[in-house]
Design an enzyme around this catalytic site. Structure first.
Site, short mmCIF file in Angstrom:
data_model
loop_
_atom_site.label_atom_id
_atom_site.label_comp_id
_atom_site.label_asym_id
_atom_site.label_seq_id
_atom_site.Cartn_x
_atom_site.Cartn_y
_atom_site.Cartn_z
N LYS A 96 -4.75 8.50 7.18
CA LYS A 96 -3.52 7.98 8.14
C LYS A 96 -2.37 7.35 7.40
CE LYS A 96 -6.30 5.43 10.47
NZ LYS A 96 -7.78 5.47 9.60
N ARG A 112 -17.26 -0.15 9.73
CA ARG A 112 -16.05 0.27 10.34
C ARG A 112 -16.33 1.75 10.76
NH1 ARG A 112 -12.81 -0.26 5.01
NH2 ARG A 112 -11.10 0.62 5.88
N ARG A 162 -9.72 3.34 -3.41
CA ARG A 162 -8.30 3.19 -3.00
C ARG A 162 -7.99 1.96 -3.79
NH1 ARG A 162 -7.12 2.77 3.09
NH2 ARG A 162 -9.03 1.24 3.03
N ARG A 213 -7.00 1.75 19.22
CA ARG A 213 -8.60 1.98 18.58
C ARG A 213 -9.46 1.82 19.46
NH1 ARG A 213 -7.19 0.96 13.03
NH2 ARG A 213 -9.32 0.29 12.22
N ARG A 221 -8.75 -3.34 -1.19
CA ARG A 221 -8.92 -4.02 -0.14
C ARG A 221 -10.26 -4.65 -0.08
NH1 ARG A 221 -6.58 -0.39 4.78
NH2 ARG A 221 -8.41 -1.14 5.80
P1 AP5 Z 1 -5.53 6.22 3.39
O1 AP5 Z 1 -4.17 6.66 3.77
O2 AP5 Z 1 -5.53 4.61 3.19
O3 AP5 Z 1 -6.40 6.10 4.80
P2 AP5 Z 1 -6.35 5.53 6.31
O4 AP5 Z 1 -6.95 6.71 7.21
O5 AP5 Z 1 -5.14 4.70 6.33
O6 AP5 Z 1 -7.62 4.51 6.03
P3 AP5 Z 1 -7.92 3.15 6.41
O7 AP5 Z 1 -8.77 2.31 5.70
O8 AP5 Z 1 -6.48 2.31 6.22
O9 AP5 Z 1 -8.16 3.14 7.81
P4 AP5 Z 1 -8.71 2.03 8.87
O10 AP5 Z 1 -8.48 2.61 10.02
O11 AP5 Z 1 -10.05 1.60 8.58
O12 AP5 Z 1 -7.93 0.82 8.52
P5 AP5 Z 1 -6.71 -0.10 9.08
O13 AP5 Z 1 -5.96 -0.96 8.08
O14 AP5 Z 1 -6.17 0.57 10.31
O15 AP5 Z 1 -6.23 6.95 2.17
C1 AP5 Z 1 -7.52 6.30 1.89
C2 AP5 Z 1 -7.56 6.64 0.28
O16 AP5 Z 1 -7.77 8.12 0.12
C3 AP5 Z 1 -6.19 6.22 -0.47
O17 AP5 Z 1 -6.66 5.76 -1.69
C4 AP5 Z 1 -5.67 7.56 -0.69
O18 AP5 Z 1 -4.99 7.70 -1.89
C5 AP5 Z 1 -6.64 8.51 -0.60
N1 AP5 Z 1 -6.31 9.73 -0.03
C6 AP5 Z 1 -5.47 9.91 1.12
N2 AP5 Z 1 -5.43 11.36 1.20
C7 AP5 Z 1 -6.14 12.04 0.39
C8 AP5 Z 1 -6.25 13.30 0.00
N3 AP5 Z 1 -5.58 14.50 0.74
N4 AP5 Z 1 -6.99 13.76 -0.99
C9 AP5 Z 1 -7.36 12.71 -1.75
N5 AP5 Z 1 -7.33 11.42 -1.62
C10 AP5 Z 1 -6.67 11.19 -0.66
O19 AP5 Z 1 -7.63 -1.59 9.84
C11 AP5 Z 1 -8.41 -2.21 9.10
C12 AP5 Z 1 -9.05 -3.41 10.05
O20 AP5 Z 1 -7.82 -3.96 10.69
C13 AP5 Z 1 -9.88 -2.94 11.03
O21 AP5 Z 1 -11.16 -2.74 10.73
C14 AP5 Z 1 -9.86 -3.96 11.97
O22 AP5 Z 1 -10.25 -4.99 11.69
C15 AP5 Z 1 -8.28 -4.41 12.09
N6 AP5 Z 1 -7.42 -3.36 13.06
C16 AP5 Z 1 -6.32 -2.58 12.43
N7 AP5 Z 1 -6.01 -2.02 13.70
C17 AP5 Z 1 -6.42 -2.64 14.65
C18 AP5 Z 1 -6.59 -2.31 16.28
N8 AP5 Z 1 -5.49 -1.42 16.50
N9 AP5 Z 1 -7.47 -3.01 17.07
C19 AP5 Z 1 -8.18 -3.89 16.43
N10 AP5 Z 1 -8.30 -4.17 15.08
C20 AP5 Z 1 -7.68 -3.45 14.36
MG MG Z 2 -4.56 2.73 6.94
#
Ligand code: AP5
Ligand code: MG
Length: 214
Positions: free
Chosen positions: A13, A172, A127, A88, A161
């Site tokens: 994402k 997660r 990552r 979410r 992270r």
């Molecule tokens: P990346 O693009 O970083 O993936 P992502 O989908 O963004 O994954 P996240 O871990 O950020 O998702 P998340 O939903 O758990 O975290 P968030 O920060 O929202 O890609 C991942 C890796 O893969 C990278 O190394 C990249 O280079 C590689 N990659 C990407 N595409 C590729 C490809 N095609 N081929 C090969 N490699 C590839 O949330 C974190 C925490 O915050 C949550 O757990 C929660 O506690 C809190 N939080 C955030 N939003 C909310 C909300 N709305 N409500 C409540 N709590 C929230």
């Molecule tokens: Mg992300």
């Protein structure tokens, strides 16, 4: 254009949101990034959010919905935005719809990125993120050109992270299945859910996502 990127942790994402932001010249609004910045700055919000994020649980709705309501009325969001990691759960989705309705706006597309669990674990455990500019890398799949140095800004502070450890990753995934996956049905009923595979290169996924939203 107003987009939501939906998908499990590690689906890509954030990676795709950064590219869409450049292509369409609209901001990426990532609740995860906003919360991580607050933790880095040791604000009251950051202190509250940290305990939830470290355990892989969702931060309470009132906090995140408040952040989003403030963010999407800013002037750079007038032309549109890309929501990355929000909503979410159903409560967040309903509050988003109500807020947009009051602003006479709507979401154009919800793009779901699908990736299998094995690949997700590999992506998350490898990552690396630049602490200065937020650029993302992967140890094997997408390493920086010079080891340990950010391609985009030259910083030597690439970090892993704290929630990218196996135990928190599994929590997660569980939270995603229980709380976030039901949003697919919600947006499918609205006729705006579009799904694509998140496998293949970053460019492959980007061209598929662009094909779905344009
Ligand atoms: P990346 O693009 O970083 O993936 P992502 O989908 O963004 O994954 P996240 O871990 O950020 O998702 P998340 O939903 O758990 O975290 P968030 O920060 O929202 O890609 C991942 C890796 O893969 C990278 O190394 C990249 O280079 C590689 N990659 C990407 N595409 C590729 C490809 N095609 N081929 C090969 N490699 C590839 O949330 C974190 C925490 O915050 C949550 O757990 C929660 O506690 C809190 N939080 C955030 N939003 C909310 C909300 N709305 N409500 C409540 N709590 C929230
Ligand atoms: Mg992300």
């Amino acid at each position: 254009m107003r987009l939501i990127l939906l998908g499990p942790p590690g689906a890509g994402k954030g990676t795709q949101a950064k590219r869409l932001k450049e292509k369409f010249n609209i901001p990426q609004v990532s609740t995860g990034d906003i919360l991580r910045d607050a933790i880095k700055d040791k604000t009251e919000l950051g202190n509250k959010a940290k305990e939830y994020m470290d355990e892989g649980r969702l931060v309470p709705d009132d906090i995140v919905v408040g952040l989003i309501k403030q963010r999407i009325v800013e002037s750079d969001c007038k032309k549109g935005f890309i929501l990355d990691g929000f909503p979410r759960n159903m409560a967040q989705a309903v509050q988003l719809s109500e807020t947009l309705e009051k602003m006479s706006q709507n979401i154009d597309s919800v793009v779901e990125i699908e990736v299998n669990a094995k690949m997700l674990i590999d992506r998350l455990t490898g990552r690396m993120t630049c602490s200065s500019c937020g650029a993302m890398f992967h140890e094997k799949n997408h390493p920086p050109k010079v080891s340990g140095i950010c391609d985009s800004c030259g910083s030597n502070d690439l970090y892993k992270r704290p929630d990218d450890n196996k135990e928190t990753i599994m929590k997660r995934f569980e939270v995603y299945e229980q709380e976030t996956a039901p949003l697919k049905g919600f947006y499918r009923k609205m006729g705006i859910l579009k799904t694509t595979g998140g496998d293949g290169t970053l460019d492959d996924v980007f061209s598929r996502v662009c094909g779905l939203v344009t």
